[in-house]
Write a protein that holds these residues in place. Structure first.
Motif, short mmCIF file in Angstrom:
data_model
loop_
_atom_site.label_atom_id
_atom_site.label_comp_id
_atom_site.label_asym_id
_atom_site.label_seq_id
_atom_site.Cartn_x
_atom_site.Cartn_y
_atom_site.Cartn_z
N ALA A 187 16.47 66.83 26.82
CA ALA A 187 17.26 66.76 28.05
C ALA A 187 18.26 65.61 28.03
CB ALA A 187 16.34 66.62 29.25
N GLU A 188 17.84 64.47 27.48
CA GLU A 188 18.74 63.31 27.43
C GLU A 188 19.95 63.60 26.55
OE1 GLU A 188 18.65 58.56 26.19
OE2 GLU A 188 16.79 59.71 26.28
N ALA A 189 19.72 64.24 25.41
CA ALA A 189 20.83 64.58 24.51
C ALA A 189 21.73 65.64 25.14
CB ALA A 189 20.30 65.08 23.18
N ALA A 190 21.13 66.59 25.85
CA ALA A 190 21.92 67.64 26.49
C ALA A 190 22.84 67.05 27.55
CB ALA A 190 21.00 68.68 27.12
N CYS A 191 22.31 66.15 28.38
CA CYS A 191 23.13 65.51 29.42
C CYS A 191 24.22 64.65 28.79
CB CYS A 191 22.24 64.68 30.33
SG CYS A 191 21.17 65.67 31.41
N ALA A 192 23.90 63.96 27.70
CA ALA A 192 24.89 63.14 27.02
C ALA A 192 26.01 64.01 26.43
CB ALA A 192 24.23 62.32 25.92
N ALA A 193 25.64 65.17 25.88
CA ALA A 193 26.63 66.08 25.30
C ALA A 193 27.54 66.66 26.39
CB ALA A 193 25.93 67.21 24.54
N ILE A 194 26.95 66.97 27.53
CA ILE A 194 27.75 67.47 28.66
C ILE A 194 28.71 66.39 29.13
CG2 ILE A 194 27.62 68.14 31.10
CD1 ILE A 194 24.95 69.59 30.33
N ASP A 195 28.22 65.16 29.26
CA ASP A 195 29.08 64.05 29.69
C ASP A 195 30.23 63.83 28.71
OD1 ASP A 195 27.65 63.54 31.98
OD2 ASP A 195 26.43 61.94 31.10
N THR A 196 29.93 63.87 27.42
CA THR A 196 30.97 63.67 26.41
C THR A 196 32.04 64.75 26.52
OG1 THR A 196 29.46 62.60 24.85
CG2 THR A 196 31.44 63.62 23.92
N HIS A 197 31.61 65.99 26.68
CA HIS A 197 32.54 67.12 26.80
C HIS A 197 33.46 66.95 28.01
CE1 HIS A 197 34.12 71.12 26.73
NE2 HIS A 197 33.42 71.53 27.77
N LEU A 198 32.88 66.65 29.16
CA LEU A 198 33.66 66.55 30.39
C LEU A 198 34.54 65.29 30.40
CD1 LEU A 198 30.99 67.69 33.03
CD2 LEU A 198 32.82 69.04 31.97
N GLU A 199 34.01 64.18 29.89
CA GLU A 199 34.80 62.95 29.85
C GLU A 199 35.98 63.07 28.90
OE1 GLU A 199 31.95 60.00 28.81
OE2 GLU A 199 30.93 60.07 30.76
N THR A 200 35.78 63.76 27.78
CA THR A 200 36.88 63.95 26.82
C THR A 200 37.96 64.83 27.45
OG1 THR A 200 35.36 63.76 24.95
CG2 THR A 200 37.50 64.79 24.53
N THR A 201 37.53 65.90 28.11
CA THR A 201 38.49 66.79 28.78
C THR A 201 39.26 66.04 29.84
OG1 THR A 201 37.04 68.70 28.40
CG2 THR A 201 38.74 68.95 30.07
N LEU A 202 38.56 65.22 30.61
CA LEU A 202 39.23 64.44 31.66
C LEU A 202 40.28 63.51 31.07
CD1 LEU A 202 39.46 63.55 34.61
CD2 LEU A 202 37.58 61.95 34.19
N LYS A 203 39.96 62.82 30.00
CA LYS A 203 40.90 61.89 29.37
C LYS A 203 42.14 62.63 28.89
CE LYS A 203 37.46 58.50 27.82
NZ LYS A 203 36.73 57.94 26.64
N VAL A 204 41.94 63.81 28.30
CA VAL A 204 43.08 64.60 27.82
C VAL A 204 43.97 65.00 28.98
CG1 VAL A 204 43.74 66.78 26.74
CG2 VAL A 204 41.87 65.44 25.78
N LEU A 205 43.35 65.41 30.10
CA LEU A 205 44.12 65.85 31.26
C LEU A 205 44.89 64.71 31.91
CD1 LEU A 205 41.49 68.27 32.81
CD2 LEU A 205 43.76 68.92 32.03
N LEU A 206 44.24 63.58 32.07
CA LEU A 206 44.90 62.45 32.73
C LEU A 206 45.97 61.81 31.86
CD1 LEU A 206 41.90 60.73 34.56
CD2 LEU A 206 43.52 62.42 35.44
N ALA A 207 45.81 61.96 30.54
CA ALA A 207 46.82 61.42 29.62
C ALA A 207 48.12 62.21 29.69
CB ALA A 207 46.28 61.42 28.19
N GLY A 208 48.00 63.48 30.14
CA GLY A 208 49.20 64.31 30.28
C GLY A 208 49.71 64.77 28.94
#
Length: 208
Positions: A187-208
């Motif tokens: 569960a800990e790895a799954a939550c970390a993988a989800i966070d990495t996925h969403l945080e990476t997407t967010l950075k790409v979007l905010l960077a424009g």
């Protein structure tokens, strides 16, 4: 049989609001009516529903405008997705019942959508991957809540693909990491993988 309003509502959410090029544009009721094959009345009814969801803005004498995604809204979208998706992963790991074959098939289907002109299809399947995990929990209200994010999620996802070269391949790897962690019961790895996925997407979007 779906009513004219329901047909218009579904068309707008699936084909208009998910298109990044439509951000900020005003919609023509007559054009939509001609495309969908209904009168303008169901179009107006569907637009009222979408306005209640803050997906379109009704402007006097101008009509309905597709509400652009702001940086704040994108950030809040990712935060909300994280809450729901981490919960779903934890529930599946604690209770079992992960639809591994279905999720594996979805990833394989997504892998074949690798060209720029397939970006919207790629992100539609992307949403399906996450929605399948959420749906497997078996909470109808949670499903309905998550599905309400769909048009914003797809619109943001397509923008992310165009903002960063190679993002499609990276998304696939991030999805594999999520699925692998769930399959292993971590569960800990799954939550970390989800966070990495969403945080990476967010950075790409905010960077424009």
């Amino acid at each position: 049989m779906a009513s004219g309003r329901d047909k218009a509502y579904a068309y707008l959410k699936d084909h208009v609001l998910t298109d990044p090029d439509m951000q900020g544009t005003f919609l023509s009721e007559q054009d939509l009516a001609d495309r969908i094959g209904v009168s303008r009345t169901p179009i107006r009814e569907a637009l009222l529903l979408l306005a209640a969801e803050d997906l379109v803005r009704l402007v006097p004498k101008r009509g309905a405008q597709v509400v652009p995604l702001t940086g704040r809204e994108i950030t809040e979208l990712m935060e909300l997705r994280g809450i729901v998706e981490r919960y779903a992963a934890e529930q599946l790991i604690s209770r079992g019942g992960t639809p591994m074959r279905e999720l594996t098939d979805i990833l394989e289907r997504q892998r074949t959508l690798s060209t720029p002109d397939q970006a919207r299809d790629f992100i539609a399947v992307d949403h399906l991957f996450h929605a399948t995990i959420v749906s497997a929990v078996g909470n109808t209200l949670l499903d309905r809540h998550y599905d309400g994010l769909r048009s914003r999620q797809i619109r943001a996802g397509v923008v992310a693909l165009f903002n960063q070269h190679g993002r499609q391949a990276a998304v696939l790897e991030e999805h594999r990491a999520i699925l692998s962690a769930i399959a292993s019961g971590d569960a800990e790895a799954a939550c970390a993988a989800i966070d990495t996925h969403l945080e990476t997407t967010l950075k790409v979007l905010l960077a424009g």
